[in-house]
Design an enzyme around this catalytic site. Structure first.
Site: not given
Ligand code: NAD
Ligand code: KPL
Length: 303
Positions: A12, A182
């Site tokens: 973030g 992934k």
């Protein structure tokens, strides 16, 4: 258009600072008043990139602020995502873009279920960052971020801002395939590094276990309609082991630092998907049980 970033953790902060430094309007959404005070005392977010330290004075607010949200980067862990979106739900504009930056699978659907009109973009990132202090993040590994929307292949407007902010990215027509691939890499590597307490390179000592897991993960991907993500999985896992031999996996780091893992959105998700497909994958199931027992011994959450 203003960005809101919920979650002032590693990614973030990396995103918020890169958007802000090219002049894009960004506001952070923090957990509570205490965090707001701590943020004000820190004087903003600090990004350390290639030894250069830059502080950015970014505005911050709580989830219950009143301004509408048009573009939101949800940058929390997978296990916090659904609760976090509920906190800002009343503020989301009907045509808002929500970027979901969670690893693994499962949390994106949990969030999207609450957003019938807004557009949910799923992200998969190979960038690396870690927190060196409160509101201070080190950009540790250059990488790339893929974005996609399983419901709509048209590129969203926010890509222009990513371009402007120099965030390496690509619009992906098959984001689910990318997330599954992934997830499979993570399932083949990360739990074993925890159970054998080793760096990624240490898995060369456990080559048979890795091969057996890759075999089952390939079966799972095929059964779940992800045949492309199953291709040459074992070869890629071996390549990742070599390329990251000196590193500890993210799950190993979480466990050694006593942090909750994202197990339910990785290996747990894979095992649940297998059961839903009536697929018997004994090695994956046994791995999940061993990992849970290991977490239990350390007093860490099993989900
Ligand atoms: P992080 O733990 O560093 O940051 C998450 C932040 O979200 C924390 O500060 C937490 O307090 C905050 N948060 C959670 N719920 C909140 C709420 N309701 N309101 C306000 N804040 C809230 O996590 P991270 O490392 O940035 O990882 C985010 C996701 O990205 C994870 O799924 C992770 O697996 C994935 N990821 C991380 C990296 C990396 O290098 N860090 C790389 C690739 C993928
Ligand atoms: O993604 C990873 C992680 O540590 O979470 C890799 C690079 C696959 C290593 O396990």
């Amino acid at each position: 258009m203003s960005w809101h970033v919920l979650g002032a953790g590693s990614l973030g902060t990396l995103w918020a600072t890169r958007l802000a430094r090219v002049g894009l309007p960004v506001r952070l959404i923090l957990r509570d008043r205490q965090r707001l005070t701590a943020f004000a005392q820190a004087g903003g977010l600090t990004l350390v990139e290639q030894g250069q330290v830059q502080r950015h004075a970014i505005g911050a607010e709580l989830a219950d602020a009143e301004t509408p949200i048009q573009r939101l980067l949800l940058a929390c862990k997978a296990y916090d995502a659904e609760a976090a979106i509920l906190e800002v739900l009343p503020r989301l504009q009907p045509d808002a873009e929500i970027l979901l930056l969670q690893n693994g699978l499962g949390s994106q659907d949990a969030v999207a279920r609450h957003l019938p009109t807004q557009r949910c973009l799923f992200l998969s990132s190979t960038e690396g960052a870690f927190r060196q202090a409160d509101f201070q993040v080190v950009f540790a590994g250059a990488g790339h971020t893929w974005l996609g929307d399983p419901q709509d292949a048209s590129p969203p407007a926010c890509l222009a801002d990513l371009q402007a902010a120099d965030i390496p990215h690509q619009w992906s027509p098959d984001i689910l395939g990318r997330l599954w691939r992934k997830l499979a890499l993570n399932c083949a590597l990360n739990p074993l590094t925890v159970l054998h307490d080793c760096r990624n390179g240490g898995l060369h000592e456990h080559a048979d276990e890795v091969a057996g897991l890759c075999q089952e993960l390939s079966e799972l991907l095929q059964q779940c309609g992800q045949a492309a993500a199953a291709e040459q999985l074992h070869e890629e896992v071996l390549r990742v082991i070599d390329a990251t031999a000196a590193n500890y996996s993210s799950m190993h780091q979480d466990v050694t630092q006593g942090r909750r893992t994202e197990i339910s959105y990785l290996l747990g998700y894979a095992c649940t998907a297998a059961r839903q497909q009536d697929l018997h994958l004994p090695r994956l199931e046994a791995l999940l049980q061993r990992l849970r027992a290991h977490l239990a011994k350390r007093g860490l959450p099993l989900d």
